[in-house]
Design a protein around this motif. Structure first.
Motif, PDB file in Angstrom:
ATOM      1  N   GLU A 169       4.485  60.489 -68.106  1.00  0.00           N
ATOM      2  CA  GLU A 169       4.067  59.242 -68.735  1.00  0.00           C
ATOM      3  C   GLU A 169       2.618  58.906 -68.371  1.00  0.00           C
ATOM      4  OE1 GLU A 169       5.206  54.493 -68.993  1.00  0.00           O
ATOM      5  OE2 GLU A 169       6.389  55.795 -67.685  1.00  0.00           O
ATOM      6  N   ALA A 170       2.259  59.084 -67.105  1.00  0.00           N
ATOM      7  CA  ALA A 170       0.897  58.800 -66.651  1.00  0.00           C
ATOM      8  C   ALA A 170      -0.115  59.720 -67.328  1.00  0.00           C
ATOM      9  CB  ALA A 170       0.815  58.934 -65.138  1.00  0.00           C
ATOM     10  N   LYS A 171       0.238  60.975 -67.480  1.00  0.00           N
ATOM     11  CA  LYS A 171      -0.670  61.918 -68.150  1.00  0.00           C
ATOM     12  C   LYS A 171      -0.811  61.587 -69.631  1.00  0.00           C
ATOM     13  CE  LYS A 171      -0.110  65.694 -64.924  1.00  0.00           C
ATOM     14  NZ  LYS A 171       0.386  67.020 -64.640  1.00  0.00           N
ATOM     15  N   ARG A 172       0.295  61.218 -70.254  1.00  0.00           N
ATOM     16  CA  ARG A 172       0.286  60.920 -71.686  1.00  0.00           C
ATOM     17  C   ARG A 172      -0.451  59.614 -71.978  1.00  0.00           C
ATOM     18  NH1 ARG A 172       3.389  57.655 -74.448  1.00  0.00           N
ATOM     19  NH2 ARG A 172       4.959  57.496 -72.810  1.00  0.00           N
ATOM     20  N   ARG A 173      -0.112  58.560 -71.257  1.00  0.00           N
ATOM     21  CA  ARG A 173      -0.663  57.244 -71.563  1.00  0.00           C
ATOM     22  C   ARG A 173      -2.061  57.020 -70.990  1.00  0.00           C
ATOM     23  NH1 ARG A 173       3.295  52.955 -69.509  1.00  0.00           N
ATOM     24  NH2 ARG A 173       1.479  51.662 -69.983  1.00  0.00           N
ATOM     25  N   ALA A 174      -2.283  57.433 -69.753  1.00  0.00           N
ATOM     26  CA  ALA A 174      -3.542  57.118 -69.074  1.00  0.00           C
ATOM     27  C   ALA A 174      -4.435  58.334 -68.872  1.00  0.00           C
ATOM     28  CB  ALA A 174      -3.255  56.455 -67.732  1.00  0.00           C
ATOM     29  N   ARG A 175      -3.955  59.494 -69.282  1.00  0.00           N
ATOM     30  CA  ARG A 175      -4.716  60.743 -69.135  1.00  0.00           C
ATOM     31  C   ARG A 175      -5.245  60.912 -67.716  1.00  0.00           C
ATOM     32  NH1 ARG A 175      -7.802  61.057 -74.946  1.00  0.00           N
ATOM     33  NH2 ARG A 175      -5.898  61.126 -76.153  1.00  0.00           N
ATOM     34  N   ILE A 176      -4.326  60.787 -66.760  1.00  0.00           N
ATOM     35  CA  ILE A 176      -4.723  60.902 -65.357  1.00  0.00           C
ATOM     36  C   ILE A 176      -5.096  62.343 -65.018  1.00  0.00           C
ATOM     37  CG2 ILE A 176      -3.323  58.922 -64.619  1.00  0.00           C
ATOM     38  CD1 ILE A 176      -1.381  61.078 -63.377  1.00  0.00           C
ATOM     39  N   ALA A 177      -5.942  62.478 -64.013  1.00  0.00           N
ATOM     40  CA  ALA A 177      -6.338  63.796 -63.526  1.00  0.00           C
ATOM     41  C   ALA A 177      -5.390  64.280 -62.440  1.00  0.00           C
ATOM     42  CB  ALA A 177      -7.759  63.738 -62.983  1.00  0.00           C
ATOM     43  N   ALA A 178      -4.727  63.322 -61.746  1.00  0.00           N
ATOM     44  CA  ALA A 178      -3.826  63.708 -60.655  1.00  0.00           C
ATOM     45  C   ALA A 178      -2.812  62.607 -60.391  1.00  0.00           C
ATOM     46  CB  ALA A 178      -4.624  63.976 -59.381  1.00  0.00           C
ATOM     47  N   TYR A 179      -1.664  63.036 -59.920  1.00  0.00           N
ATOM     48  CA  TYR A 179      -0.611  62.133 -59.441  1.00  0.00           C
ATOM     49  C   TYR A 179      -0.415  62.499 -57.978  1.00  0.00           C
ATOM     50  CZ  TYR A 179       3.378  58.993 -60.132  1.00  0.00           C
ATOM     51  OH  TYR A 179       4.242  57.923 -60.096  1.00  0.00           O
ATOM     52  N   LEU A 180      -1.014  61.709 -57.099  1.00  0.00           N
ATOM     53  CA  LEU A 180      -1.064  62.005 -55.676  1.00  0.00           C
ATOM     54  C   LEU A 180       0.055  61.284 -54.930  1.00  0.00           C
ATOM     55  CD1 LEU A 180      -4.894  61.432 -55.534  1.00  0.00           C
ATOM     56  CD2 LEU A 180      -3.765  63.664 -55.593  1.00  0.00           C
ATOM     57  N   GLU A 181       0.520  61.896 -53.834  1.00  0.00           N
ATOM     58  CA  GLU A 181       1.672  61.393 -53.085  1.00  0.00           C
ATOM     59  C   GLU A 181       1.296  60.571 -51.876  1.00  0.00           C
ATOM     60  OE1 GLU A 181       5.392  63.684 -51.955  1.00  0.00           O
ATOM     61  OE2 GLU A 181       4.198  65.180 -53.025  1.00  0.00           O
ATOM     62  N   LYS A 182       2.040  59.484 -51.661  1.00  0.00           N
ATOM     63  CA  LYS A 182       2.020  58.743 -50.401  1.00  0.00           C
ATOM     64  C   LYS A 182       3.212  59.219 -49.586  1.00  0.00           C
ATOM     65  CE  LYS A 182       0.134  54.273 -51.825  1.00  0.00           C
ATOM     66  NZ  LYS A 182       0.471  52.843 -51.962  1.00  0.00           N
ATOM     67  N   PRO A 183       3.119  59.315 -48.294  1.00  0.00           N
ATOM     68  CA  PRO A 183       1.892  59.114 -47.530  1.00  0.00           C
ATOM     69  C   PRO A 183       0.889  60.219 -47.853  1.00  0.00           C
ATOM     70  CG  PRO A 183       3.638  59.930 -46.094  1.00  0.00           C
ATOM     71  CD  PRO A 183       4.243  59.706 -47.446  1.00  0.00           C
ATOM     72  N   TRP A 184      -0.370  59.839 -47.897  1.00  0.00           N
ATOM     73  CA  TRP A 184      -1.386  60.783 -48.327  1.00  0.00           C
ATOM     74  C   TRP A 184      -2.069  61.468 -47.149  1.00  0.00           C
ATOM     75  CZ3 TRP A 184      -6.241  58.997 -46.812  1.00  0.00           C
ATOM     76  CH2 TRP A 184      -6.383  57.625 -46.630  1.00  0.00           C
ATOM     77  N   ASN A 185      -2.613  62.620 -47.467  1.00  0.00           N
ATOM     78  CA  ASN A 185      -3.331  63.441 -46.510  1.00  0.00           C
ATOM     79  C   ASN A 185      -4.825  63.307 -46.807  1.00  0.00           C
ATOM     80  OD1 ASN A 185      -4.824  66.103 -46.029  1.00  0.00           O
ATOM     81  ND2 ASN A 185      -2.989  66.372 -44.773  1.00  0.00           N
ATOM     82  N   ARG A 186      -5.578  62.911 -45.817  1.00  0.00           N
ATOM     83  CA  ARG A 186      -7.015  62.674 -45.988  1.00  0.00           C
ATOM     84  C   ARG A 186      -7.733  63.882 -46.584  1.00  0.00           C
ATOM     85  NH1 ARG A 186      -9.419  61.588 -40.571  1.00  0.00           N
ATOM     86  NH2 ARG A 186      -8.782  63.734 -40.323  1.00  0.00           N
ATOM     87  N   ASP A 187      -7.431  65.073 -46.105  1.00  0.00           N
ATOM     88  CA  ASP A 187      -8.120  66.266 -46.583  1.00  0.00           C
ATOM     89  C   ASP A 187      -7.776  66.574 -48.034  1.00  0.00           C
ATOM     90  OD1 ASP A 187      -9.382  66.583 -44.100  1.00  0.00           O
ATOM     91  OD2 ASP A 187      -7.735  67.811 -43.331  1.00  0.00           O
ATOM     92  N   GLU A 188      -6.522  66.353 -48.424  1.00  0.00           N
ATOM     93  CA  GLU A 188      -6.126  66.591 -49.817  1.00  0.00           C
ATOM     94  C   GLU A 188      -6.801  65.599 -50.759  1.00  0.00           C
ATOM     95  OE1 GLU A 188      -1.848  66.513 -50.000  1.00  0.00           O
ATOM     96  OE2 GLU A 188      -1.669  68.321 -48.787  1.00  0.00           O
ATOM     97  N   ILE A 189      -6.867  64.334 -50.357  1.00  0.00           N
ATOM     98  CA  ILE A 189      -7.530  63.320 -51.188  1.00  0.00           C
ATOM     99  C   ILE A 189      -9.029  63.626 -51.277  1.00  0.00           C
ATOM    100  CG2 ILE A 189      -8.087  60.873 -51.458  1.00  0.00           C
ATOM    101  CD1 ILE A 189      -5.144  61.363 -51.928  1.00  0.00           C
ATOM    102  N   ARG A 190      -9.628  63.978 -50.152  1.00  0.00           N
ATOM    103  CA  ARG A 190     -11.066  64.306 -50.144  1.00  0.00           C
ATOM    104  C   ARG A 190     -11.340  65.501 -51.071  1.00  0.00           C
ATOM    105  NH1 ARG A 190     -14.803  62.636 -46.932  1.00  0.00           N
ATOM    106  NH2 ARG A 190     -13.387  61.985 -45.278  1.00  0.00           N
ATOM    107  N   ALA A 191     -10.510  66.521 -51.007  1.00  0.00           N
ATOM    108  CA  ALA A 191     -10.687  67.690 -51.875  1.00  0.00           C
ATOM    109  C   ALA A 191     -10.566  67.300 -53.343  1.00  0.00           C
ATOM    110  CB  ALA A 191      -9.667  68.772 -51.528  1.00  0.00           C
ATOM    111  N   PHE A 192      -9.621  66.427 -53.665  1.00  0.00           N
ATOM    112  CA  PHE A 192      -9.485  65.954 -55.040  1.00  0.00           C
ATOM    113  C   PHE A 192     -10.738  65.203 -55.482  1.00  0.00           C
ATOM    114  CE2 PHE A 192      -8.489  62.280 -57.744  1.00  0.00           C
ATOM    115  CZ  PHE A 192      -8.271  62.967 -58.933  1.00  0.00           C
TER     116      PHE A 192
END
Length: 121
Positions: free
Chosen positions: A96-119
């Motif tokens: 739904e997020a990709k279709r409606r808002a054309r998101i680039a990523a659906y990231l998970e909480k709790p989040w990892n600093r290095d993964e978010i930084r890489a994104f």
């Protein structure tokens, strides 16, 4: 009036939880200008006032969901990259997020600093 974000790449992080906003801002400031908003309404106003290159929104917020917000953000600031950062992940929500808002990523909480930084990079 010049926008502060004309001088520095700007991220807008939207989450109704104050501790989540503070952690995100403290983690990524220095590399990017990080603005935070506690609601979709506040985020929409910031999108109108600043040149945002990335909008990251929690999905479950009072009033409007992150998908609702990012769908509107796409109209206000079509060049901004959009992402959901949420503890609630289902295939249906991601689609739904990709279709409606054309998101680039659906990231998970709790989040990892290095993964978010890489994104972001």
């Amino acid at each position: 009036m010049q926008s502060i974000s004309q001088f520095e790449p700007t991220i807008l992080y939207v989450d109704d939880q104050p501790s989540h906003r503070l952690l995100f801002e403290r983690t990524f400031r220095g590399n990017w200008l990080v603005l935070t908003a506690s609601s979709a309404e506040e985020a929409i106003q910031m999108l109108k006032e600043h040149d945002i290159f990335l909008v990251v929104a929690d999905h479950n917020m009072p009033g409007r969901t992150g998908i609702d917000l990012l769908e509107e953000a796409q109209k206000i600031s079509p060049k901004a990259v959009r992402a959901i950062l949420s503890a609630y992940q289902t295939k249906a929500l991601q689609q739904e997020a990709k279709r409606r808002a054309r998101i680039a990523a659906y990231l998970e909480k709790p989040w990892n600093r290095d993964e978010i930084r890489a994104f972001i990079e």
